[in-house]
Design a protein around this motif. Structure first.
Motif, PDB file in Angstrom:
ATOM      1  N   ALA A  62      -7.084  29.907 -10.474  1.00 19.07           N
ATOM      2  CA  ALA A  62      -8.274  29.552 -11.260  1.00 19.07           C
ATOM      3  C   ALA A  62      -9.431  29.215 -10.325  1.00 19.07           C
ATOM      4  O   ALA A  62     -10.582  29.589 -10.559  1.00 19.07           O
ATOM      5  CB  ALA A  62      -7.967  28.379 -12.181  1.00 19.07           C
ATOM      6  N   CYS A  63      -9.122  28.522  -9.256  1.00 20.06           N
ATOM      7  CA  CYS A  63     -10.122  28.117  -8.275  1.00 20.06           C
ATOM      8  C   CYS A  63     -10.697  29.355  -7.573  1.00 20.06           C
ATOM      9  O   CYS A  63     -11.919  29.468  -7.382  1.00 20.06           O
ATOM     10  CB  CYS A  63      -9.464  27.169  -7.277  1.00 20.06           C
ATOM     11  SG  CYS A  63     -10.621  26.241  -6.283  1.00 20.06           S
ATOM     12  N   ILE A  65     -10.814  32.291  -8.853  1.00 22.93           N
ATOM     13  CA  ILE A  65     -11.617  32.981  -9.877  1.00 22.93           C
ATOM     14  C   ILE A  65     -13.009  32.349  -9.941  1.00 22.93           C
ATOM     15  O   ILE A  65     -14.022  33.046  -9.963  1.00 22.93           O
ATOM     16  CB  ILE A  65     -10.889  32.928 -11.247  1.00 22.93           C
ATOM     17  CG1 ILE A  65      -9.712  33.905 -11.240  1.00 22.93           C
ATOM     18  CG2 ILE A  65     -11.850  33.237 -12.392  1.00 22.93           C
ATOM     19  CD1 ILE A  65      -8.753  33.760 -12.415  1.00 22.93           C
ATOM     20  N   GLY A  66     -13.064  31.020  -9.942  1.00 23.13           N
ATOM     21  CA  GLY A  66     -14.363  30.335  -9.948  1.00 23.13           C
ATOM     22  C   GLY A  66     -15.171  30.684  -8.715  1.00 23.13           C
ATOM     23  O   GLY A  66     -16.370  30.979  -8.794  1.00 23.13           O
ATOM     24  N   ALA A  67     -14.520  30.691  -7.553  1.00 19.21           N
ATOM     25  CA  ALA A  67     -15.226  30.942  -6.290  1.00 19.21           C
ATOM     26  C   ALA A  67     -15.711  32.389  -6.207  1.00 19.21           C
ATOM     27  O   ALA A  67     -16.870  32.650  -5.868  1.00 19.21           O
ATOM     28  CB  ALA A  67     -14.300  30.632  -5.119  1.00 19.21           C
ATOM     29  N   SER A  69     -16.338  34.337  -8.578  1.00 14.99           N
ATOM     30  CA  SER A  69     -17.374  34.582  -9.593  1.00 14.99           C
ATOM     31  C   SER A  69     -18.762  34.232  -9.071  1.00 14.99           C
ATOM     32  O   SER A  69     -19.760  34.704  -9.613  1.00 14.99           O
ATOM     33  CB  SER A  69     -17.082  33.769 -10.854  1.00 14.99           C
ATOM     34  OG  SER A  69     -15.854  34.160 -11.414  1.00 14.99           O
ATOM     35  N   ALA A  70     -18.813  33.384  -8.051  1.00 12.74           N
ATOM     36  CA  ALA A  70     -20.101  33.052  -7.436  1.00 12.74           C
ATOM     37  C   ALA A  70     -20.348  33.930  -6.209  1.00 12.74           C
ATOM     38  O   ALA A  70     -21.257  33.672  -5.425  1.00 12.74           O
ATOM     39  CB  ALA A  70     -20.138  31.576  -7.058  1.00 12.74           C
ATOM     40  N   LEU A  89      -3.472  34.269 -15.025  1.00 11.22           N
ATOM     41  CA  LEU A  89      -4.716  34.349 -14.263  1.00 11.22           C
ATOM     42  C   LEU A  89      -4.798  35.623 -13.424  1.00 11.22           C
ATOM     43  O   LEU A  89      -5.884  36.035 -13.025  1.00 11.22           O
ATOM     44  CB  LEU A  89      -4.856  33.110 -13.383  1.00 11.22           C
ATOM     45  CG  LEU A  89      -4.918  31.834 -14.213  1.00 11.22           C
ATOM     46  CD1 LEU A  89      -4.911  30.622 -13.325  1.00 11.22           C
ATOM     47  CD2 LEU A  89      -6.136  31.825 -15.088  1.00 11.22           C
ATOM     48  N   TRP A  92      -6.545  37.832 -15.545  1.00 13.21           N
ATOM     49  CA  TRP A  92      -7.949  37.406 -15.647  1.00 13.21           C
ATOM     50  C   TRP A  92      -8.735  37.861 -14.419  1.00 13.21           C
ATOM     51  O   TRP A  92      -9.853  38.362 -14.521  1.00 13.21           O
ATOM     52  CB  TRP A  92      -8.016  35.880 -15.809  1.00 13.21           C
ATOM     53  CG  TRP A  92      -9.341  35.437 -16.361  1.00 13.21           C
ATOM     54  CD1 TRP A  92     -10.491  35.232 -15.644  1.00 13.21           C
ATOM     55  CD2 TRP A  92      -9.666  35.170 -17.733  1.00 13.21           C
ATOM     56  NE1 TRP A  92     -11.503  34.859 -16.489  1.00 13.21           N
ATOM     57  CE2 TRP A  92     -11.026  34.810 -17.771  1.00 13.21           C
ATOM     58  CE3 TRP A  92      -8.939  35.199 -18.919  1.00 13.21           C
ATOM     59  CZ2 TRP A  92     -11.673  34.473 -18.969  1.00 13.21           C
ATOM     60  CZ3 TRP A  92      -9.591  34.863 -20.107  1.00 13.21           C
ATOM     61  CH2 TRP A  92     -10.937  34.506 -20.115  1.00 13.21           C
TER      62      TRP A  92
ATOM     63  N   LEU B  73     -19.595  30.976 -17.031  1.00 17.79           N
ATOM     64  CA  LEU B  73     -18.339  31.587 -16.608  1.00 17.79           C
ATOM     65  C   LEU B  73     -17.264  31.175 -17.603  1.00 17.79           C
ATOM     66  O   LEU B  73     -16.951  29.992 -17.730  1.00 17.79           O
ATOM     67  CB  LEU B  73     -17.959  31.111 -15.199  1.00 17.79           C
ATOM     68  CG  LEU B  73     -16.682  31.715 -14.627  1.00 17.79           C
ATOM     69  CD1 LEU B  73     -16.820  33.221 -14.441  1.00 17.79           C
ATOM     70  CD2 LEU B  73     -16.325  31.059 -13.293  1.00 17.79           C
ATOM     71  N   PRO B  76      -9.783  30.882 -18.512  1.00 17.44           N
ATOM     72  CA  PRO B  76      -8.664  30.579 -19.412  1.00 17.44           C
ATOM     73  C   PRO B  76      -8.586  29.092 -19.800  1.00 17.44           C
ATOM     74  O   PRO B  76      -9.135  28.212 -19.127  1.00 17.44           O
ATOM     75  CB  PRO B  76      -7.447  31.025 -18.622  1.00 17.44           C
ATOM     76  CG  PRO B  76      -7.965  32.090 -17.715  1.00 17.44           C
ATOM     77  CD  PRO B  76      -9.333  31.618 -17.324  1.00 17.44           C
ATOM     78  N   THR B  79      -7.992  25.854 -17.403  1.00 16.99           N
ATOM     79  CA  THR B  79      -8.455  25.970 -16.020  1.00 16.99           C
ATOM     80  C   THR B  79      -9.855  25.425 -15.750  1.00 16.99           C
ATOM     81  O   THR B  79     -10.393  25.661 -14.675  1.00 16.99           O
ATOM     82  CB  THR B  79      -8.449  27.451 -15.575  1.00 16.99           C
ATOM     83  OG1 THR B  79      -9.424  28.159 -16.352  1.00 16.99           O
ATOM     84  CG2 THR B  79      -7.094  28.093 -15.751  1.00 16.99           C
ATOM     85  N   ALA B  82     -10.146  23.395 -12.416  1.00 12.88           N
ATOM     86  CA  ALA B  82      -9.897  24.169 -11.193  1.00 12.88           C
ATOM     87  C   ALA B  82     -10.945  25.255 -10.992  1.00 12.88           C
ATOM     88  O   ALA B  82     -11.411  25.480  -9.873  1.00 12.88           O
ATOM     89  CB  ALA B  82      -8.502  24.794 -11.246  1.00 12.88           C
ATOM     90  N   ALA B  83     -11.336  25.938 -12.076  1.00 10.66           N
ATOM     91  CA  ALA B  83     -12.337  27.002 -11.936  1.00 10.66           C
ATOM     92  C   ALA B  83     -13.678  26.400 -11.534  1.00 10.66           C
ATOM     93  O   ALA B  83     -14.398  26.968 -10.704  1.00 10.66           O
ATOM     94  CB  ALA B  83     -12.460  27.785 -13.241  1.00 10.66           C
ATOM     95  N   GLY B  86     -13.586  25.661  -7.898  1.00  8.22           N
ATOM     96  CA  GLY B  86     -13.760  26.874  -7.097  1.00  8.22           C
ATOM     97  C   GLY B  86     -15.209  27.326  -7.057  1.00  8.22           C
ATOM     98  O   GLY B  86     -15.728  27.716  -6.005  1.00  8.22           O
ATOM     99  N   LEU B  87     -15.868  27.254  -8.208  1.00  8.76           N
ATOM    100  CA  LEU B  87     -17.287  27.618  -8.266  1.00  8.76           C
ATOM    101  C   LEU B  87     -18.092  26.678  -7.359  1.00  8.76           C
ATOM    102  O   LEU B  87     -18.962  27.122  -6.602  1.00  8.76           O
ATOM    103  CB  LEU B  87     -17.755  27.527  -9.723  1.00  8.76           C
ATOM    104  CG  LEU B  87     -19.207  27.867 -10.031  1.00  8.76           C
ATOM    105  CD1 LEU B  87     -19.576  29.263  -9.543  1.00  8.76           C
ATOM    106  CD2 LEU B  87     -19.465  27.755 -11.539  1.00  8.76           C
ATOM    107  N   ALA B  90     -17.604  27.544  -3.733  1.00 11.29           N
ATOM    108  CA  ALA B  90     -18.362  28.744  -3.359  1.00 11.29           C
ATOM    109  C   ALA B  90     -19.835  28.407  -3.171  1.00 11.29           C
ATOM    110  O   ALA B  90     -20.462  28.859  -2.207  1.00 11.29           O
ATOM    111  CB  ALA B  90     -18.187  29.820  -4.433  1.00 11.29           C
TER     112      ALA B  90
END
Lengths: 386, 305
Positions: A62-63, A65-67, A69-70, A89, A92, B73, B76, B79, B82-83, B86-87, B90
């Motif tokens: 998930a992390c 995916i977040g990273a 995405s940026a 995921l 995803w 964004l 799921p 998450t 955690a997502a 991560g964002l 970044a």
């Protein structure tokens, strides 16, 4: 520079040379040294990445995916139960078209608890839209890690680098660590196209509700990108060969030209098989080896081109899809099914849960394939102690 | 502790600055839609949203449309924490520390399925603002009980013969136990208080959490015109006190409640209609206990029961 390092550390070096920007990971045997070494690299400044020490593999993906995405280059590593936990995921990440790279060290899924090698964990993820590359030695692990980022970013799909627990993860081998300039030449900084990443100056919504009018075309584009990945891998490999002299292909043949019986093997079992092919060739037997590096996308044309010329095909599977048989065997049968007069495919299950695949195992597979007129239905188990 | 907190919420706000676009897909009277509008007004355009599965997966509108003027964004269900982490990582890696990451989840995605990932993000003190818009059940799937459903409530999985028999999980206490730099409650009937808390959260680095009670006419079985009144009544009867917690131990109650009986709040909502005097008394006793405990934590009165 040559160094004697373990398979897991080969990944860490590859990720450092790839200049990953975000790492998110959770420990699991036999993967843990990858992220331990990356923690050291981030801590002493050799790698300028943000390392998020998440509370599960699910959150690791998930992390990432977040990273991603940026627009960040994101990496994680896992194994077995951890990969299974990520399953949702994985779909995803690919459908969101995120070029995440992940190492999966093949380990059997419990119960009973088993930390040793088996490929069922990664192969069970075959429909998740991840490119999968299987490695045989530590040099290949490092080189594949670098190439993985390049392929992922070219087709905007995630890549899984896969290799055997312990037989490779904990085995020390001399590895040529490329210079940073060589790595940079293969893999320039990740610059995602406008509109494909989160940007406050260009606000867009990603992965929202997608009605039937749009959904199918999105899936078609994933499939198209996956098909394109083979060519991108070949381009990356050609560039890497130019830079380092080392060459990689989607599949590799060994003494197949006049071979009547060709064995398909993957990962470290391919090393053992290569030795046994030489040994049997000395005895005058016409045997050869097809090593598969790429599993997704499935290199159908390359596989068919080699195998259609054989009289018999044997497939060694260190995995099982219960009720069907070995997963590589099933894929190879599917690939050959439209070839008129194709050779019979003999499926063998061996080495599950980390049991050794020895030269004798390989020899038995060749013997049985040559001796038996037709394949046993549905699959032949080697070395069972019932 | 005062009835009205004075904050600079409305100052200079223009319609063209509105980050919430017209034409959302929420139900009429949706507290979650209003909460988003209020929070985004306070957050401003340098905000990135992370939305797990929840009513807002619908409210924002389908592809190829968007409902907001900030990037969203979707991730799921479990998450968001955690997502968002991560964002954040970044953006930090790229030097964009000027951008706020706002995780926006419902009560199911926060209290239940997303609790682990939220706990991880808060324990690491990731620099994110996590907002839970709490409508007290799985409303998007048609009103099933969640860990946020209050005691005695009807839902489709807690029918009136066997209504929810356990009290609502105390999320703020869970986060306070993480020593989170800032955690607060808010609700749409007190927009100035809500905006003040968003502004306060924006000034703090590290993990921040805002729990917004977001009344749901569909799931609460109430006319949409009563949503603001229900939001206000939840505060006034101490069911949903408005307070904030700094570093997990300094408590500050931001709105003084009237102490209205719980019965009055329950009367407004079909989801409590089946409750008899005995059950309502039981809830009242628990509410009184929790309120006194909160007063004690905020050093307003000694603890005794």
């Amino acid at each position: 520079m040559k160094k004697v390092i373990m398979g897991n550390h080969s990944v860490s070096y590859g990720v450092r040379l790839a200049r990953a920007e975000v790492i998110a990971a959770y420990p699991i045997t036999p993967q843990t040294q990858i992220v331990e070494e990356l923690s050291e690299m981030c801590s002493d400044g050799r790698l300028k990445a943000k390392f998020v020490k998440v509370e599960s593999e699910h959150s690791a993906m998930a992390c990432c995916i977040g990273a991603a995405s940026a627009g960040a280059r994101a990496f994680t590593a896992t194994s077995s139960q951890g990969l299974a936990l990520m399953h949702e995921l994985l779909h995803w990440a690919s459908a969101a078209r995120l070029p995440i790279v992940m190492t999966n060290v093949n380990r059997a899924l419990g119960p009973g608890w088993n930390i040793w090698t088996e490929q069922t964990d990664s192969l069970a993820q075959r429909d998740t839209g991840w490119i999968q590359l299987y490695c045989e030695d530590n040099q290949e692990v490092l080189d594949s890690t670098l190439m993985a980022f390049r392929v992922a970013e070219a087709v905007r799909l995630p890549v899984m680098i896969v290799y055997d627990a312990f037989f490779l993860s904990h085995t020390y081998e001399p590895v040529d660590i490329p210079a940073q300039e060589e790595a940079d030449a293969l893999l320039p900084p990740y610059k995602p196209a406008r509109g494909t990443f989160m940007d406050v100056e260009d606000p867009r919504t990603f992965s929202n509700m997608t009605p039937p009018d749009y959904f199918m075309e999105m899936r078609f584009k994933i499939e198209r990108a996956m098909r394109r990945a083979k060519g991108e891998f070949e381009r990356a490999a050609a560039e890497w060969r130019r830079l380092t002299g080392r060459s990689y292909a989607a599949v590799e043949t060994y003494r197949c030209d006049d071979a009547e019986t060709v064995l398909v093997a993957v990962s470290t079992a391919a090393s053992t098989a290569r030795v046994m092919v030489d040994s049997l060739r000395e005895k005058g037997r016409k045997v050869g080896l097809l090593k598969m590096r790429m599993f997704r996308p499935f290199p159908c044309r390359e596989v068919v081109d080699v195998l259609r010329k054989a009289r018999k095909v044997a497939v060694l599977d260190r995995n099982i899809s219960f009720g069907s048989g070995g997963i590589f065997a099933a894929e190879i049968k599917a690939a050959l099914s439209n070839v008129p007069g194709h050779p019979p495919v003999y499926g063998y299950i061996a080495g599950l849960g980390g049991r050794d695949i020895t030269p004798a195992t390989i020899e038995e597979i060749f013997d049985r394939t040559e001796d038996e007129d037709a394949p046993e239905d549905p699959v032949t188990w080697i070395g069972l102690k019932l | 502790m005062s009835r009205n907190t004075v904050v600079p919420m409305g100052s200079g706000h223009r319609v063209e600055d509105e980050l919430f676009l017209p034409g959302h897909l929420g139900c009429q009277g949706c507290g979650g839609a209003l909460a988003m509008r209020m929070v985004l007004q306070a957050m401003g355009p340098k905000t990135m949203l992370v939305i797990p599965a929840c009513c807002w997966s619908i409210i924002q509108g389908p592809f190829p449309y968007t409902g907001l003027k900030v990037p969203i964004l979707n991730v799921p269900f479990e998450t968001a924490g955690a997502a968002a982490a991560g964002l954040r990582a970044a953006l930090d890696a790229k030097g964009r520390t000027d951008i706020q990451v706002l995780a926006w989840a419902g009560d199911g995605g926060t209290y239940d399925i997303g609790l682990q990932s939220l706990s991880g993000a808060v324990e690491r003190n990731d620099n994110i603002l996590y907002v839970c818009y709490d409508n007290e059940a799985y409303m998007n799937t048609g009103v099933q009980r969640s860990g946020a459903t209050p005691e005695g409530s009807w839902t489709t999985t807690t029918p009136v013969r066997t209504p929810k028999d356990r009290p609502k999980k105390n999320m703020i206490e869970i986060l306070a136990a993480h020593r989170i730099p800032y955690a607060a409650t808010a609700t749409i009937a007190f927009p100035d208080d809500l905006a003040a808390k968003v502004h306060r959260a924006k000034e703090i680095r590290g993990a921040r959490f805002l729990l917004i009670l977001a009344p749901c006419p569909t799931g609460w079985r109430t006319d949409s015109k009563h949503m603001i009144a229900a939001s206000r009544m939840a505060v006034d009867c101490n069911i949903f006190p408005l307070y904030e917690v700094f570093e997990g131990d300094r408590y500050h109650i931001t709105v003084e409640p009237k102490g209205t009986p719980v019965r009055e709040y329950f009367k407004m909502q079909g989801r409590f209609r089946h409750l008899g005097d005995k059950e309502i008394e039981q809830v009242q006793r628990r509410v009184d206990f929790e309120w006194r405990r909160l007063l004690h934590k905020a050093m307003q009165e000694p603890f005794s029961m």
